[in-house]
Scaffold this active site. Structure first.
Site, PDB file in Angstrom:
ATOM      1  N   CYS A  62       0.869  -1.428   0.048  1.00  0.00           N
ATOM      2  CA  CYS A  62      -0.395   0.115   0.146  1.00  0.00           C
ATOM      3  C   CYS A  62       1.091   1.393   0.542  1.00  0.00           C
ATOM      4  O   CYS A  62       2.467   1.358   0.648  1.00  0.00           O
ATOM      5  CB  CYS A  62      -0.877  -0.140   1.362  1.00  0.00           C
ATOM      6  SG  CYS A  62      -1.786   1.832   1.044  1.00  0.00           S
ATOM      7  N   CYS A  66       0.435   4.389   6.899  1.00  0.00           N
ATOM      8  CA  CYS A  66      -0.026   4.634   8.621  1.00  0.00           C
ATOM      9  C   CYS A  66       0.818   3.839   9.551  1.00  0.00           C
ATOM     10  O   CYS A  66       0.783   2.830   8.791  1.00  0.00           O
ATOM     11  CB  CYS A  66      -1.757   3.906   8.493  1.00  0.00           C
ATOM     12  SG  CYS A  66      -2.821   4.857   6.672  1.00  0.00           S
ATOM     13  N   CYS A  69       1.103   0.258  10.313  1.00  0.00           N
ATOM     14  CA  CYS A  69       0.245  -1.181   9.694  1.00  0.00           C
ATOM     15  C   CYS A  69       1.211  -1.645   8.489  1.00  0.00           C
ATOM     16  O   CYS A  69       2.116  -1.744   7.892  1.00  0.00           O
ATOM     17  CB  CYS A  69      -0.542  -0.525   8.241  1.00  0.00           C
ATOM     18  SG  CYS A  69      -1.341  -1.741   7.067  1.00  0.00           S
ATOM     19  N   CYS A 106     -16.713  -9.328   5.064  1.00  0.00           N
ATOM     20  CA  CYS A 106     -16.018  -8.025   5.385  1.00  0.00           C
ATOM     21  C   CYS A 106     -14.970  -8.208   4.584  1.00  0.00           C
ATOM     22  O   CYS A 106     -13.708  -8.967   4.823  1.00  0.00           O
ATOM     23  CB  CYS A 106     -15.426  -7.189   6.948  1.00  0.00           C
ATOM     24  SG  CYS A 106     -17.132  -7.216   7.404  1.00  0.00           S
ATOM     25  N   CYS A 137     -19.849  -5.906   3.810  1.00  0.00           N
ATOM     26  CA  CYS A 137     -19.154  -4.468   3.682  1.00  0.00           C
ATOM     27  C   CYS A 137     -17.058  -4.829   3.165  1.00  0.00           C
ATOM     28  O   CYS A 137     -16.891  -6.061   3.076  1.00  0.00           O
ATOM     29  CB  CYS A 137     -18.223  -4.704   5.602  1.00  0.00           C
ATOM     30  SG  CYS A 137     -17.489  -3.073   6.383  1.00  0.00           S
ATOM     31  N   CYS A 197     -19.630   2.543   8.742  1.00  0.00           N
ATOM     32  CA  CYS A 197     -18.498   1.790   9.975  1.00  0.00           C
ATOM     33  C   CYS A 197     -17.470   2.737  10.028  1.00  0.00           C
ATOM     34  O   CYS A 197     -16.280   2.756   9.097  1.00  0.00           O
ATOM     35  CB  CYS A 197     -18.237   0.258   8.978  1.00  0.00           C
ATOM     36  SG  CYS A 197     -17.030  -0.383  10.534  1.00  0.00           S
ATOM     37  N   ARG A 269     -18.282  -1.936  17.947  1.00  0.00           N
ATOM     38  CA  ARG A 269     -17.295  -3.128  17.640  1.00  0.00           C
ATOM     39  C   ARG A 269     -15.929  -3.364  17.992  1.00  0.00           C
ATOM     40  O   ARG A 269     -14.765  -2.176  18.136  1.00  0.00           O
ATOM     41  CB  ARG A 269     -17.419  -3.261  16.165  1.00  0.00           C
ATOM     42  CG  ARG A 269     -16.066  -4.750  16.075  1.00  0.00           C
ATOM     43  CD  ARG A 269     -16.055  -5.394  14.683  1.00  0.00           C
ATOM     44  NE  ARG A 269     -17.297  -5.626  14.155  1.00  0.00           N
ATOM     45  CZ  ARG A 269     -18.110  -4.754  12.721  1.00  0.00           C
ATOM     46  NH1 ARG A 269     -16.311  -4.384  12.181  1.00  0.00           N
ATOM     47  NH2 ARG A 269     -18.997  -4.701  11.638  1.00  0.00           N
TER      48      ARG A 269
HETATM   49  N1  SAM Z   1      -6.796   0.595   3.306  1.00  0.00           N
HETATM   50  C1  SAM Z   1      -7.708   0.828   3.859  1.00  0.00           C
HETATM   51  C2  SAM Z   1      -7.782   2.465   4.708  1.00  0.00           C
HETATM   52  O1  SAM Z   1      -6.958   1.904   5.145  1.00  0.00           O
HETATM   53  O2  SAM Z   1      -8.956   1.938   4.268  1.00  0.00           O
HETATM   54  C3  SAM Z   1      -8.662  -0.364   4.421  1.00  0.00           C
HETATM   55  C4  SAM Z   1      -8.021  -1.124   4.669  1.00  0.00           C
HETATM   56  S1  SAM Z   1      -7.015  -1.148   7.178  1.00  0.00           S
HETATM   57  C5  SAM Z   1      -6.319  -2.358   7.492  1.00  0.00           C
HETATM   58  C6  SAM Z   1      -8.495  -0.614   7.550  1.00  0.00           C
HETATM   59  C7  SAM Z   1      -8.636  -0.109   9.506  1.00  0.00           C
HETATM   60  O3  SAM Z   1      -7.533  -1.255  10.275  1.00  0.00           O
HETATM   61  C8  SAM Z   1      -7.400   1.205   9.010  1.00  0.00           C
HETATM   62  O4  SAM Z   1      -8.028   2.310   9.408  1.00  0.00           O
HETATM   63  C9  SAM Z   1      -6.881   1.259  10.978  1.00  0.00           C
HETATM   64  O5  SAM Z   1      -7.957   1.575  11.869  1.00  0.00           O
HETATM   65  C10 SAM Z   1      -7.095  -0.470  11.169  1.00  0.00           C
HETATM   66  N2  SAM Z   1      -5.517  -1.417  11.333  1.00  0.00           N
HETATM   67  C11 SAM Z   1      -4.674  -1.302  10.872  1.00  0.00           C
HETATM   68  N3  SAM Z   1      -4.045  -2.168  11.040  1.00  0.00           N
HETATM   69  C12 SAM Z   1      -4.015  -2.002  12.109  1.00  0.00           C
HETATM   70  C13 SAM Z   1      -2.942  -2.659  13.813  1.00  0.00           C
HETATM   71  N4  SAM Z   1      -1.758  -2.840  13.686  1.00  0.00           N
HETATM   72  N5  SAM Z   1      -3.512  -2.103  14.141  1.00  0.00           N
HETATM   73  C14 SAM Z   1      -4.957  -1.736  14.934  1.00  0.00           C
HETATM   74  N6  SAM Z   1      -5.559  -1.145  13.940  1.00  0.00           N
HETATM   75  C15 SAM Z   1      -5.486  -1.381  12.379  1.00  0.00           C
HETATM   76 FE1  SF4 Z   2      -2.225   1.323   3.201  1.00  0.00          FE
HETATM   77 FE2  SF4 Z   2      -2.621   0.101   6.158  1.00  0.00          FE
HETATM   78 FE3  SF4 Z   2      -3.052   2.627   5.922  1.00  0.00          FE
HETATM   79 FE4  SF4 Z   2      -4.969   1.513   4.642  1.00  0.00          FE
HETATM   80  S1  SF4 Z   2      -4.348   1.681   6.659  1.00  0.00           S
HETATM   81  S2  SF4 Z   2      -4.068   2.867   3.936  1.00  0.00           S
HETATM   82  S3  SF4 Z   2      -3.976  -0.717   3.554  1.00  0.00           S
HETATM   83  S4  SF4 Z   2      -1.395   1.889   4.964  1.00  0.00           S
END
Ligand code: SAM
Ligand code: SF4
Ligand code: DTB
Length: 326
Positions: A62, A66, A69, A106, A137, A197, A269
């Site tokens: 990606c 973030c 992530c 989802c 979802c 959500c 949730r």
């Molecule tokens: N890429 C898309 C986005 O960010 O909108 C969808 C997938 S993203 C993994 C969805 C959500 O998962 C993130 O916004 C975050 O809140 C949560 N998430 C991701 N990694 C996480 C982690 N290591 N611990 C807790 N929540 C996490």
């Molecule tokens: Fe990409 Fe992870 Fe951020 Fe979703 S949470 S936009 S998968 S880096």
């Protein structure tokens, strides 16, 4: 300031002040839990928990950064990136989730935003899952209004897009996408008539005031999200958040309780982080008003309790899965 009275039968409010939310967090724990449990049972059967199963339909690589992530190409987490899954393979996994008892499926993709070509496949997945009788979802990153309308046309029930943290702390976690861009996507989803959500993560080194700011941002959206995922950070080695100080479990329970009081009709949730959470902490979360979980051995890229463990926990606590359609 004193915590506002908790009224049980008034319409959900979108005019919460930060001071009011802050005063809820500051309540003595037994008082907070009593109020949250009262609000919960005024709107829901407190013995029912909705169960959703997650599938990563496009993993890793990606372009966003973030800080928590595993799937960002900006962090060296050792995760192998893969292409969008084939429609048949996704539907086979959905059938397994249904057989295991999930009422919602989802699908998550590690994209900044979907390309229109990718949406063709995702729409076919949504149609296929819906035909099995499960709610659908997806979480695909940012969305334009026409893209949201296409997903609605395919029958999508929910779109997940999180605010993640307070507006102030946000820049310490993500630099490639703004808070306002997230709010814009939420507006497109809402405008297309899809259920929202939207929640966030706690345990990323944020202050207590940032947790107030996150609940405030969610509870002052013009319409509350129908589903509010509260994630406890899953620490991923190689990410900037990989070494964050673990959160006090009682503070996590407080977050659930305040979200429940501020957004009384939303499904709250208990999301990521259950794998390392004690069953006693999870029980307190259910008492505080959490009424939805992710179910199945994997979240997107990290482990979740196996189904048998959750079935035993439900039996131990006298909880039952909520039927679809709530
Ligand atoms: N890429 C898309 C986005 O960010 O909108 C969808 C997938 S993203 C993994 C969805 C959500 O998962 C993130 O916004 C975050 O809140 C949560 N998430 C991701 N990694 C996480 C982690 N290591 N611990 C807790 N929540 C996490
Ligand atoms: Fe990409 Fe992870 Fe951020 Fe979703 S949470 S936009 S998968 S880096
Ligand atoms: C949400 O708020 N939590 C889910 C879902 N929305 C997509 C994702 C949690 C991901 C946890 C880390 C992982 O498994 O990669």
């Amino acid at each position: 300031m004193n915590a506002p009275e908790t009224s049980l039968h008034t319409a959900p409010r979108s005019d919460w002040t930060r001071e009011e939310i802050s005063a809820l967090f500051a309540l003595p724990f037994p008082e907070l839990m009593f109020r949250a449990a009262s609000v919960h049972r005024a709107h829901f059967d407190p013995t029912q928990v909705q169960i959703s199963t997650l599938l990563s339909i496009k993993t890793g690589g990606c372009p966003e950064d973030c800080g928590y992530c595993s799937q960002s190409s900006k962090h060296d987490t050792g995760l192998k990136a893969s292409k969008l899954m084939a429609i048949d393979a996704v539907l086979a996994d959905a059938a397994k989730a249904k057989a295991a008892g999930a009422s919602r499926f989802c699908m998550g993709a590690a994209w900044r935003e979907p390309k229109d070509k990718d949406l063709d496949a995702v729409c076919a997945m949504v149609e296929g899952v819906k035909a099995m009788g499960m709610e659908t979802c997806v979480t695909l990153g940012m969305l334009t209004m026409p893209q949201a309308q296409r997903l609605k046309g395919a029958g999508l029930d929910y779109y997940n897009h999180n605010l993640d943290t307070s507006p102030e702390y946000y820049r310490h976690v993500i630099s490639t996408r703004t808070y306002q861009e997230r709010l814009d996507t939420l507006e497109h989803v809402r405008g297309a008539g899809i259920n929202v959500c939207c929640g966030g993560i706690v345990g990323m080194g944020e202050s207590a005031e940032d947790r107030v700011g996150l609940v405030h941002a969610l509870a002052t959206l013009p319409t509350h999200p129908e589903s509010v995922p509260i994630n406890a950070l899953v620490q991923i080695e190689g990410t900037p958040q990989g070494m964050a100080q673990p959160l006090d479990p009682i503070d996590f329970v407080r977050m659930i309780a305040v979200a429940r009081i501020a957004m009384p009709r939303s499904m709250v949730r208990l999301s990521a982080g259950r794998e390392t959470m004690s069953e006693e902490t999870q029980a307190l979360c259910f008492l505080a008003g959490a009424n939805s979980i992710f179910y199945g051995e994997k979240l997107l890229t990290t482990p979740n309790p196996v189904a048998a463990e959750d079935q035993a926990l439900f039996a131990r606590l006298g909880l039952t899965p909520m039927p679809a359609g709530h």
